[in-house]
Scaffold this motif. Structure first.
Motif, PDB file in Angstrom:
ATOM      1  N   MET A 128       0.799  -1.114  -0.023  1.00 40.43           N
ATOM      2  CA  MET A 128      -0.058   0.072  -0.256  1.00 40.43           C
ATOM      3  C   MET A 128       0.657   0.909  -0.322  1.00 40.43           C
ATOM      4  SD  MET A 128      -2.958  -1.081   2.335  1.00 40.43           S
ATOM      5  CE  MET A 128      -3.112   0.843   2.950  1.00 40.43           C
ATOM      6  N   ARG A 129       1.701   1.633   0.776  1.00 40.44           N
ATOM      7  CA  ARG A 129       2.972   2.391   1.192  1.00 40.44           C
ATOM      8  C   ARG A 129       3.428   2.974   0.099  1.00 40.44           C
ATOM      9  NH1 ARG A 129       5.435   1.933   7.034  1.00 40.44           N
ATOM     10  NH2 ARG A 129       3.551   1.914   8.029  1.00 40.44           N
ATOM     11  N   SER A 130       3.557   1.436  -0.753  1.00 45.91           N
ATOM     12  CA  SER A 130       4.924   1.692  -2.121  1.00 45.91           C
ATOM     13  C   SER A 130       4.206   1.936  -3.788  1.00 45.91           C
ATOM     14  CB  SER A 130       5.480   0.218  -2.780  1.00 45.91           C
ATOM     15  OG  SER A 130       5.541   0.798  -3.677  1.00 45.91           O
ATOM     16  N   LEU A 131       2.792   1.544  -2.986  1.00 45.50           N
ATOM     17  CA  LEU A 131       1.729   2.115  -3.844  1.00 45.50           C
ATOM     18  C   LEU A 131       1.133   4.154  -4.381  1.00 45.50           C
ATOM     19  CD1 LEU A 131      -0.400   1.306  -6.807  1.00 45.50           C
ATOM     20  CD2 LEU A 131      -1.981   0.920  -4.671  1.00 45.50           C
ATOM     21  N   GLU A 136       1.695   9.449  -5.957  1.00 49.68           N
ATOM     22  CA  GLU A 136       1.859  10.508  -5.653  1.00 49.68           C
ATOM     23  C   GLU A 136       2.659  11.164  -7.219  1.00 49.68           C
ATOM     24  OE1 GLU A 136       3.437  13.554  -2.379  1.00 49.68           O
ATOM     25  OE2 GLU A 136       3.804  11.393  -2.105  1.00 49.68           O
ATOM     26  N   GLU A 137       4.153  10.169  -7.681  1.00 54.96           N
ATOM     27  CA  GLU A 137       4.742  10.786  -8.527  1.00 54.96           C
ATOM     28  C   GLU A 137       3.891  10.900  -9.787  1.00 54.96           C
ATOM     29  OE1 GLU A 137       7.320  11.509  -6.290  1.00 54.96           O
ATOM     30  OE2 GLU A 137       8.230  11.386  -8.387  1.00 54.96           O
ATOM     31  N   LYS A 140       2.253  13.899 -10.443  1.00 52.07           N
ATOM     32  CA  LYS A 140       2.930  15.550 -10.576  1.00 52.07           C
ATOM     33  C   LYS A 140       3.660  15.282 -11.750  1.00 52.07           C
ATOM     34  CE  LYS A 140       5.374  15.378  -5.468  1.00 52.07           C
ATOM     35  NZ  LYS A 140       6.404  15.095  -5.550  1.00 52.07           N
ATOM     36  N   ILE A 141       3.403  14.378 -12.674  1.00 50.20           N
ATOM     37  CA  ILE A 141       4.093  14.283 -14.033  1.00 50.20           C
ATOM     38  C   ILE A 141       2.527  14.356 -14.713  1.00 50.20           C
ATOM     39  CG2 ILE A 141       4.557  13.162 -15.434  1.00 50.20           C
ATOM     40  CD1 ILE A 141       6.534  11.111 -13.660  1.00 50.20           C
ATOM     41  N   SER A 142       1.875  13.830 -14.441  1.00 48.70           N
ATOM     42  CA  SER A 142       0.357  13.691 -15.641  1.00 48.70           C
ATOM     43  C   SER A 142       0.105  14.992 -15.302  1.00 48.70           C
ATOM     44  CB  SER A 142      -0.636  12.461 -14.870  1.00 48.70           C
ATOM     45  OG  SER A 142      -1.586  12.586 -13.632  1.00 48.70           O
ATOM     46  N   LYS A 143      -0.123  15.887 -13.802  1.00 46.84           N
ATOM     47  CA  LYS A 143      -1.155  16.684 -14.015  1.00 46.84           C
ATOM     48  C   LYS A 143      -2.833  16.675 -14.476  1.00 46.84           C
ATOM     49  CE  LYS A 143       2.780  19.266 -14.222  1.00 46.84           C
ATOM     50  NZ  LYS A 143       3.536  20.954 -14.535  1.00 46.84           N
ATOM     51  N   LYS A 144      -3.107  15.447 -14.479  1.00 44.28           N
ATOM     52  CA  LYS A 144      -4.213  15.426 -14.649  1.00 44.28           C
ATOM     53  C   LYS A 144      -5.072  15.132 -13.689  1.00 44.28           C
ATOM     54  CE  LYS A 144      -3.852  13.496 -19.262  1.00 44.28           C
ATOM     55  NZ  LYS A 144      -3.950  12.490 -20.656  1.00 44.28           N
ATOM     56  N   LEU A 196       1.897  -1.395 -13.070  1.00 48.73           N
ATOM     57  CA  LEU A 196       1.318  -0.874 -14.018  1.00 48.73           C
ATOM     58  C   LEU A 196       1.660   0.730 -13.972  1.00 48.73           C
ATOM     59  CD1 LEU A 196      -2.522  -2.139 -14.339  1.00 48.73           C
ATOM     60  CD2 LEU A 196      -0.782  -1.991 -15.972  1.00 48.73           C
ATOM     61  N   ILE A 197       1.279   1.156 -12.862  1.00 51.39           N
ATOM     62  CA  ILE A 197       1.265   2.622 -12.374  1.00 51.39           C
ATOM     63  C   ILE A 197       2.620   3.147 -12.530  1.00 51.39           C
ATOM     64  CG2 ILE A 197       1.973   4.476 -10.389  1.00 51.39           C
ATOM     65  CD1 ILE A 197      -0.266   3.341  -9.420  1.00 51.39           C
ATOM     66  N   SER A 198       3.999   1.931 -12.859  1.00 48.94           N
ATOM     67  CA  SER A 198       5.136   2.217 -12.937  1.00 48.94           C
ATOM     68  C   SER A 198       5.876   2.604 -14.620  1.00 48.94           C
ATOM     69  CB  SER A 198       6.011   1.143 -12.731  1.00 48.94           C
ATOM     70  OG  SER A 198       7.498   1.165 -12.946  1.00 48.94           O
ATOM     71  N   ASN A 199       4.738   1.156 -15.535  1.00 52.69           N
ATOM     72  CA  ASN A 199       4.814   1.263 -16.719  1.00 52.69           C
ATOM     73  C   ASN A 199       4.233   3.016 -17.799  1.00 52.69           C
ATOM     74  OD1 ASN A 199       5.760  -0.784 -16.957  1.00 52.69           O
ATOM     75  ND2 ASN A 199       4.089  -2.081 -17.631  1.00 52.69           N
ATOM     76  N   GLU A 200       2.923   3.265 -16.598  1.00 50.69           N
ATOM     77  CA  GLU A 200       2.319   4.677 -17.443  1.00 50.69           C
ATOM     78  C   GLU A 200       3.569   5.716 -16.915  1.00 50.69           C
ATOM     79  OE1 GLU A 200      -0.828   3.759 -18.759  1.00 50.69           O
ATOM     80  OE2 GLU A 200      -0.686   6.167 -18.036  1.00 50.69           O
TER      81      GLU A 200
END
Length: 776
Positions: A128-131, A136-137, A140-144, A196-200
């Protein structure tokens, strides 16, 4: 223990997937889907949501739908104008389809709820913490995704729910989200989501680099923008006032030199700063410029100096209007109070009367008499509240309301402001303009009148508001409470004659190119024109007829080469044709069963002949002549009184059993109503039943009670004029109307004898021919 299967309607989703605890709107238009929704709403509002495998399929089969989906509750359903349904659903639990029960008219499935598989709490906590860190990162990148979403997600303590909520916010394909939905093992679901988030994140980094490259390669429009900015800087250095820079400088100078209050200047300068920064081609540029133009055009402190001199005001009112003595007296009283108090606060005048009586011109005369600018707005047919308060500047084509537009036209802060036809405002789904008018007309509120377009408050407390209306009943109560009514009932024949001679005829002669010597209209011709060619309370139609006379005269002068045309009572028919209207005249001889009454209509007064006949029958009372309810009740009251006094009146006591009685008022096509014909009906009834004639020179008006009392009536002035016109010499009036005799013009008053009565016995004594005279 496994969950028991339940039957639910199925709603297939295209390009969309709903997770448990997720709330969102769906637009539903397919027939099967609509049927499934309606069935769900009829039961317990629970429905099963499952995604289609392919978005392109419009009519999916059972094999085209994923078996794992989400049970959801339908919280709201709205039908849109295009026929589709918009529903608000809330995801509840994961479930899978066991079998399809129905798939013809709608999808009905049997589903089984799926439970999450819990793992090691410590491992789940670490995942959960890792997720959360990765999410959060990603934000910051997507801003959506907003920071508020991260704060909401951080507060979730359940690992399964956290994974579902984060998945719903990611831009993933439906197939990838379906895989996560089908994962019941929470540990596996969290691990897969981290991957999946890492790939995104990698994809987003690439997008950012590409965007930076595009930004660095400047486009043509950007070049032009920078070149324009450089040109402005060069112009400023050279001292040239070309382009927008010069325009902004001029506007700033106008704002600084204007008479705006300080807080309005601050707003104007702030908007000017925005205008300077916005590109000329931008749509917002024209909106700001329009707003600044309105602020500069409005009067903020400029005013005319009041010259309230009562003798001068009285002279101007007399010049512009003949008659209307009580109205002019009330206006002069109003102006006198304003002069003493040196304050405009007070009642709002509302001139009420039929069309054409001079309400608008009276307001103009008030403005002229006190040296104020005059402005008029018509409120007839206004339905939209924005017509009064203005439109907000966010709308395309926004403008201030009619009040602010009127103030701009007035050019001063203290004009006479005419609110014409205030009784013809109405309200619908766009708002209630009459409620918006409350703020305008309330002296306690209009100091800070707020227009949606101007946004800043505007002071209307110095404005003298005058309203006009045709019907008081159509004015809303709260609005009527803020106004003082001045009634203008209409003009008498004598007044119309003077108005025609002194105002209307000279005006029409000038407008039709005639000189005073070219045309002479005699008084008897004018009277015939008033009586036989017009029927109105005002003088509008009279002016039209005079214009016709002038045109006919102009044609005669040109075609027959005459220098002068004299219009007489006889020659007026050759010019205007046969008379349009008739008016009542007195009887040629005394009549049995016929009495002359007096009526008051919107076009003035008129005589009213009431006829009664009786014949063998069973006591039936017939009333004809298009009589209103009140007039029919007056006839019943007169009939009942005569029955109760039959012996004293020397009428057969059982007449109501032996005779049928018919009461008729001629001109049956014209509606008639009102209580003032009561004593006339009673007199005609007594005359018919006793055989005594009614004096032909006598007319009467008054309401009757069951005990024979005579009650007061209205419109005595107009009724007396019609009696005088018809050749009547004696008028029987209620005793309580003696006070109204002073309102009747002296020339008419001197030619009539008024007989005040309080009981029907007095009426009969005055109206019926004496029996001994008949014997002779």
């Amino acid at each position: 223990m496994p969950n028991e299967p339940i039957q639910l309607p199925l709603l297939p989703l295209r390009g969309l997937l709903v997770f448990p605890s997720m709330v969102l709107h769906l637009d539903v238009g397919r027939d099967k889907s609509v049927a499934a929704l309606e069935k769900a709403m009829m039961d317990d509002q629970i429905i099963f949501l499952a995604a289609q495998k392919k978005v392109s399929i419009d009519d999916p089969e059972t094999s085209d739908i994923y078996h794992v989906g989400t049970t959801a509750k339908v919280n709201q359903m709205i039908k849109l104008p295009n026929g589709t349904l918009r529903v608000l659903v809330e995801g509840l639990d994961r479930a899978q389809i066991i079998r399809y029960v129905e798939d013809e008219d709608e999808f009905l499935v049997e589903v089984e709820k799926l439970e999450d598989i819990q793992g090691d709490p410590h491992e789940e906590e670490a995942l959960m913490r890792s997720l959360l860190s990765q999410f959060e990162e990603y934000i910051k990148i997507s801003k959506k995704i907003t920071q508020e979403t991260l704060n909401t997600v951080t507060d979730i303590g359940e690992p399964g729910r956290l994974a579902d909520i984060i998945t719903s916010h990611l831009s993933l394909k439906v197939k990838e989200k379906q895989e996560l939905l089908e994962m019941l093992d929470i540990k596996e679901r969290l691990q897969h989501l981290v991957k999946l988030i890492s790939n995104e994140q990698k994809v987003l980094d690439l997008e950012k680099k590409i965007g930076q490259r595009v930004k660095n390669s400047m486009e043509k429009t950007q070049k032009e923008y920078y070149l324009r900015e450089q040109l402005k800087a060069i112009q400023k250095e050279l001292g040239e006032k070309e382009g927008k820079t010069g325009e902004v400088g001029q506007l700033r100078e106008e704002v600084e030199q204007s008479d705006m209050p300080e807080h309005i200047k601050e707003v104007a300068l702030k908007e000017l700063g925005r205008y300077e920064k916005v590109p000329q081609s931008s749509a917002e540029s024209s909106v700001i410029r329009n707003y600044l133009d309105w602020l500069l055009a409005l009067p903020w402190t400029k005013r005319t100096r009041d010259t309230i001199e009562i003798p001068t005001a009285e002279k101007i009112l007399d010049e512009d209007h003949y008659g209307l003595e009580k109205v002019k007296e009330r206006i002069l009283e109003y102006l006198a109070v304003q002069k003493l108090t040196k304050s405009i606060k007070g009642p709002i005048l509302c001139l009420v009367g039929p069309p054409g009586v001079g309400k608008t011109s009276l307001a103009k005369s008030i403005a002229r008499s006190i040296n104020r600018n005059f402005v008029r707005i018509s409120l007839g047919g206004v339905r939209d509240e924005a017509e009064i308060r203005g439109h907000r500047r966010t709308y395309i084509g926004a403008m201030p309301g009619r009040i602010i537009q009127g103030m701009k036209k007035a050019e001063t802060i203290n004009p006479v402001f005419l609110l014409d036809e205030i009784d013809k405002m109405s309200n619908d789904f766009r708002g209630d303009p009459s409620s918006a008018m409350l703020e305008v007309l309330d002296p306690e509120q209009n100091v800070n009148f707020s227009d949606h377009f101007i946004e800043e408050t505007y002071d209307l407390s110095n404005v003298l508001f005058v309203a006009t209306a045709n019907y008081v009943n159509n004015i809303p109560g709260p609005l009527l409470d803020r106004m003082e009514l001045i009634s203008i009932p209409g003009y008498t024949e004598v007044e119309k004659l003077h108005i025609a001679k002194e105002h209307l005829l000279p005006k029409q002669l000038k407008e039709n190119g005639l000189k005073k010597g070219n045309m002479q209209v005699r008084d008897d011709a004018l009277l015939k024109l008033i009586r036989r060619y017009t029927r109105e309370a005002g003088v509008r139609n009279l002016e039209r007829q005079l214009a016709t006379l002038c045109r006919k005269t102009a044609k005669i002068i040109i075609s027959e080469e005459k220098k002068r045309v004299i219009v007489t009572e006889k020659s007026i028919e050759d010019l205007l044709g046969k008379p349009v209207y008739r008016y009542g005249m007195k009887e040629q001889e005394d009549q049995v069963g016929a009495a002359t009454g007096l009526a008051y209509t919107s076009a003035g007064g008129d005589t009213l002949s009431i006829e009664v006949s009786h014949y063998r029958g069973k006591g039936k009372l017939t009333l004809t002549g298009k009589l209103g309810d009140v007039m029919q009740e007056s006839a019943q009251a007169a009939f009942s009184y005569i029955r109760s006094r039959a012996e004293e009146l020397r009428i057969e006591p059982d007449f109501h059993e032996k005779y049928d009685i018919h009461i008729h008022v001629p001109e049956g096509a014209t509606p008639k109503d009102g209580p003032s014909a009561g004593i006339t009906m009673a007199t005609a009834l007594v005359s018919a039943l006793t055989g005594r004639a009614v004096k032909r020179e006598v007319a009467m008006t008054g309401e009757i009670t069951l005990r024979g009392r005579v009650l007061p009536i209205g419109g005595l002035k107009e009724k007396s004029l019609s009696a005088h016109r018809a050749g009547i010499s004696t008028i029987i009036i209620p005793e309580e109307n003696i006070k109204d005799i002073d309102d009747i013009p002296e020339s008419v008053r001197n030619g009539l004898t008024f007989v005040p009565v309080s009981h029907l016995d007095q009426v009969l004594k005055q109206a019926l021919v004496e029996e001994e005279n008949e014997d002779n």
